[in-house]
Design an enzyme around this catalytic site. Structure first.
Site, PDB file in Angstrom:
ATOM      1  N   SER A   1       0.858  -1.185   0.000  1.00  0.00           N
ATOM      2  CA  SER A   1       0.000   0.000   0.000  1.00  0.00           C
ATOM      3  C   SER A   1       0.894   1.235   0.000  1.00  0.00           C
ATOM      4  CB  SER A   1      -0.909  -0.006   1.236  1.00  0.00           C
ATOM      5  OG  SER A   1      -0.139   0.129   2.412  1.00  0.00           O
TER       6      SER A   1
ATOM      7  N   HIS B   1      -3.783  -5.512   2.648  1.00  0.00           N
ATOM      8  CA  HIS B   1      -2.933  -6.633   3.051  1.00  0.00           C
ATOM      9  C   HIS B   1      -3.666  -7.959   3.157  1.00  0.00           C
ATOM     10  CE1 HIS B   1       0.365  -3.858   4.924  1.00  0.00           C
ATOM     11  NE2 HIS B   1       0.266  -3.756   3.617  1.00  0.00           N
TER      12      HIS B   1
ATOM     13  N   GLN C   1      -5.935  -0.931   7.919  1.00  0.00           N
ATOM     14  CA  GLN C   1      -4.912  -1.877   7.476  1.00  0.00           C
ATOM     15  C   GLN C   1      -4.274  -2.674   8.613  1.00  0.00           C
ATOM     16  OE1 GLN C   1      -2.051  -0.968   4.074  1.00  0.00           O
ATOM     17  NE2 GLN C   1      -0.714  -0.757   5.841  1.00  0.00           N
ATOM     18  N   GLU C   2      -4.030  -2.037   9.751  1.00  0.00           N
ATOM     19  CA  GLU C   2      -3.278  -2.743  10.799  1.00  0.00           C
ATOM     20  C   GLU C   2      -3.758  -2.409  12.204  1.00  0.00           C
ATOM     21  OE1 GLU C   2       0.656  -1.372   9.977  1.00  0.00           O
ATOM     22  OE2 GLU C   2       0.797  -2.540   8.138  1.00  0.00           O
TER      23      GLU C   2
ATOM     24  N   GLU D   1       1.586  -9.668   6.173  1.00  0.00           N
ATOM     25  CA  GLU D   1       2.617  -9.397   7.176  1.00  0.00           C
ATOM     26  C   GLU D   1       2.644 -10.455   8.262  1.00  0.00           C
ATOM     27  OE1 GLU D   1       1.540  -5.415   8.374  1.00  0.00           O
ATOM     28  OE2 GLU D   1       2.563  -4.537   6.650  1.00  0.00           O
TER      29      GLU D   1
ATOM     30  N   ASP E   1      -2.902   1.427  12.286  1.00  0.00           N
ATOM     31  CA  ASP E   1      -2.537   2.118  11.045  1.00  0.00           C
ATOM     32  C   ASP E   1      -3.724   1.991  10.113  1.00  0.00           C
ATOM     33  OD1 ASP E   1      -1.549   3.087   8.688  1.00  0.00           O
ATOM     34  OD2 ASP E   1      -0.015   1.540   8.418  1.00  0.00           O
TER      35      ASP E   1
ATOM     36  N   GLU F   1      -1.902   5.911  13.078  1.00  0.00           N
ATOM     37  CA  GLU F   1      -1.083   6.208  11.894  1.00  0.00           C
ATOM     38  C   GLU F   1      -1.959   6.359  10.655  1.00  0.00           C
ATOM     39  OE1 GLU F   1       1.975   3.206  11.353  1.00  0.00           O
ATOM     40  OE2 GLU F   1       1.972   3.490   9.185  1.00  0.00           O
TER      41      GLU F   1
ATOM     42  N   ASP G   1       2.778   8.322   7.733  1.00  0.00           N
ATOM     43  CA  ASP G   1       3.499   7.307   6.940  1.00  0.00           C
ATOM     44  C   ASP G   1       3.377   7.684   5.466  1.00  0.00           C
ATOM     45  OD1 ASP G   1       4.538   5.082   5.683  1.00  0.00           O
ATOM     46  OD2 ASP G   1       2.882   3.752   6.180  1.00  0.00           O
TER      47      ASP G   1
ATOM     48  N   LYS H   1      10.709   4.306   6.624  1.00  0.00           N
ATOM     49  CA  LYS H   1      10.942   3.151   5.764  1.00  0.00           C
ATOM     50  C   LYS H   1      12.036   3.544   4.784  1.00  0.00           C
ATOM     51  CE  LYS H   1       6.059   1.648   5.723  1.00  0.00           C
ATOM     52  NZ  LYS H   1       4.759   2.000   5.098  1.00  0.00           N
TER      53      LYS H   1
ATOM     54  N   HIS I   1       8.803  -2.309   8.709  1.00  0.00           N
ATOM     55  CA  HIS I   1       8.880  -3.276   7.598  1.00  0.00           C
ATOM     56  C   HIS I   1       7.970  -2.807   6.456  1.00  0.00           C
ATOM     57  CE1 HIS I   1       5.048  -5.669   8.969  1.00  0.00           C
ATOM     58  NE2 HIS I   1       4.870  -4.381   8.977  1.00  0.00           N
ATOM     59  N   ARG I   2       7.938  -3.556   5.343  1.00  0.00           N
ATOM     60  CA  ARG I   2       7.004  -3.297   4.255  1.00  0.00           C
ATOM     61  C   ARG I   2       6.038  -4.467   4.117  1.00  0.00           C
ATOM     62  NH1 ARG I   2       7.488   1.618   1.458  1.00  0.00           N
ATOM     63  NH2 ARG I   2       5.269   1.090   1.420  1.00  0.00           N
TER      64      ARG I   2
ATOM     65  N   LYS J   1       8.024  -1.496  13.794  1.00  0.00           N
ATOM     66  CA  LYS J   1       6.733  -2.108  13.439  1.00  0.00           C
ATOM     67  C   LYS J   1       6.989  -3.262  12.489  1.00  0.00           C
ATOM     68  CE  LYS J   1       3.539  -0.315  10.568  1.00  0.00           C
ATOM     69  NZ  LYS J   1       2.371   0.457  10.079  1.00  0.00           N
TER      70      LYS J   1
HETATM   71  P1  PGA Z   1       3.010  -1.223   3.083  1.00  0.00           P
HETATM   72  O1  PGA Z   1       2.251  -1.072   4.471  1.00  0.00           O
HETATM   73  O2  PGA Z   1       4.415  -1.590   3.351  1.00  0.00           O
HETATM   74  O3  PGA Z   1       2.225  -2.282   2.376  1.00  0.00           O
HETATM   75  O4  PGA Z   1       2.909   0.109   2.397  1.00  0.00           O
HETATM   76  C1  PGA Z   1       2.864  -0.824   5.690  1.00  0.00           C
HETATM   77  C2  PGA Z   1       2.350   0.446   6.308  1.00  0.00           C
HETATM   78  O5  PGA Z   1       1.489   1.125   5.721  1.00  0.00           O
HETATM   79  O6  PGA Z   1       2.797   0.821   7.383  1.00  0.00           O
HETATM   80 ZN    ZN Z   2       1.346   2.784   7.291  1.00  0.00          ZN
END
Ligand code: PGA
Ligand code: ZN
Length: 419
Positions: A41, A159, A167-168, A209, A247, A290, A318, A343, A371-372, A395
């Site tokens: 993403s 994801h 997402q998280e 992930e 996130d 996030e 992010d 990142k 991480h990604r 993370k």
């Molecule tokens: P991505 O997601 O590495 O798939 O972009 C991780 C995040 O958004 O923190």
């Molecule tokens: Zn993110």
């Protein structure tokens, strides 16, 4: 020590598609090898991830072009340069690329060489990589506080299929303890979560992930309840030992000015979405939030920051900030965030990444190194970076080799420092 040779290879990343690995050898014979990840993403302001686009190979996602660029274009530029002067090395590549988002060579090509050269120099100096980074850039970090784990435990959005829009959902260790203890607490809570999900008749299959991606979850709020129960069942106190981090990756569900929560069948304005978020901030022990809004929704980010401050929660940028000093400076000027996700591949060189972390620190912003989602590798350079710049958290997902390699690197660093 001077760079003698540079080689590159197409290797596989965690999603089964290629990424690139670079090998840099110094005249002294010391070698650095690094592979670089990419996101599922990714924010639209990130450094480019160049792929071949040749549909006959890996659905267009091959890395042969990047390999060729490294070997035929970047190698002649950097051979003979001093690997100890990381800044000059990175600037040479940035200048030769000449584009704002590294789309000429590919951010992935440039980062692979940047990191491999740094690793080679660290080896030549017989220093662990985190120490080499800290000394090269004089970060002033004394390693007395190592980053704490922020473990992704439930994932949705891009994801995983048919689960949360957000997402998280993560478990962050916020209590006092060694890194090894904190990793254990968070992992025990993750395992306890499996039982909670099963008790709620949800699947415990995992996503990109390595976190649970429960199909058919009833709402974006449900994970909070499950995680709280898991933390308690594992014997920890929520808000004291372990807290919740989320996130939203909201750019992914932002369409035509509305935030589209599919799971709940609702399309919300930013104000409505923030009101929904506020109900969570009132109820749950949340440490960090996030990308709660889309990557260019700056005005609403400013409102979101006020909300985060009210509940003493860290607001992390992010996709908003993409490890980019210009976007970070804008976020600081607008007072839009209190923390930034880091990142390496969002910006594409070690130098720019560390500079971004130092800019954040200068303004009192916390960093979390990440991480990604889409294409991770077993390379754990992100952990050395996190230690070198004094990140508050790393993370990373809880299972699968490319994720646990990060936690194992953190444990190894702690053993080395504390022995
Ligand atoms: P991505 O997601 O590495 O798939 O972009 C991780 C995040 O958004 O923190
Ligand atoms: Zn993110």
């Amino acid at each position: 020590m001077k760079i003698k040779s540079v080689a590159a290879y197409e290797i596989l990343a965690s999603g089964g598609y290629p990424t690139v690995e670079a090998r840099v050898e110094l005249e002294s014979g010391f070698v650095g090898i690094t592979s670089v990840p990419y996101g599922a993403s990714a924010g639209s302001h990130e450094a480019s991830v160049l792929m071949d686009g040749d549909q006959a190979r890996y659905n267009g996602q091959g890395m042969l072009r990047v390999v060729k660029t490294i070997q035929e274009t970047i190698a002649p530029l950097v051979i003979g340069l001093d690997a100890a002067d990381q800044r000059a090395l990175d600037e040479t590549m940035i200048t030769a690329d000449g584009t704002p988002n590294k789309s000429q060579f590919g951010g992935n090509a440039i980062l692979a060489v940047s990191l491999a050269a740094a690793q080679a120099e660290a080896a030549a100096q017989k220093k662990p990589f985190y120490k080499h980074i800290a000394e090269t850039f004089q970060t002033g970090v004394d390693f007395s506080n190592l980053p704490s784990p922020m473990v992704v435990v439930i994932e949705g959005g891009k994801h995983a299929d048919d689960t949360t829009d957000l997402q998280e959902f993560c478990i962050s260790a916020v209590g006092d303890g060694s890194a090894a203890e904190k990793v254990r607490w968070a992992m025990e809570a993750y395992h306890a979560l499996k039982k909670v999900l099963k008790a709620n008749k949800l699947s415990t299959n995992v996503g990109n992930e390595g976190a649970f991606a429960p199909n058919g979850i009833p709402s974006n709020e449900a994970p909070f309840q499950y995680i709280l129960e898991a933390i308690k069942n594992a014997g920890y106190v929520a808000g004291k030992d372990l807290s919740i981090s989320i996130d939203a990756a909201a750019s992914e569900f932002y369409h035509d000015g509305k935030y589209d929560l599919k799971v709940e069948g609702r399309q919300l304005t930013a104000a409505e979405l923030m009101a929904y978020y506020e109900s969570w901030l009132q109820k749950y022990p949340i440490a960090t939030i996030e990308d709660m809004l889309a990557e260019d929704d700056w005005d609403n980010w400013v409102m979101m920051k006020q909300l985060a401050d009210k509940y003493q929660v860290e607001l992390i940028g992010d996709d908003l900030t993409v490890t980019n000093q210009e976007r970070l400076q804008k976020a600081i000027d607008l007072n839009a965030i209190s923390a930034i996700l880091i990142k390496l591949n969002q910006i594409g060189t070690l130098t720019e990444t560390v500079d971004c972390c130092m800019l954040a620190r200068k303004h009192g912003l916390m960093t979390t190194t990440s991480h990604r989602g889409g294409g991770e590798t077993n390379d754990a350079a992100m952990v050395d970076l996190a230690v070198a710049v004094g990140s508050r958290f790393i993370k990373v997902g809880p299972t699968r080799g490319e994720r646990v390699s990060k936690y194992n690197r953190l444990l190894a660093i702690e053993r080395e420092l504390r022995s």
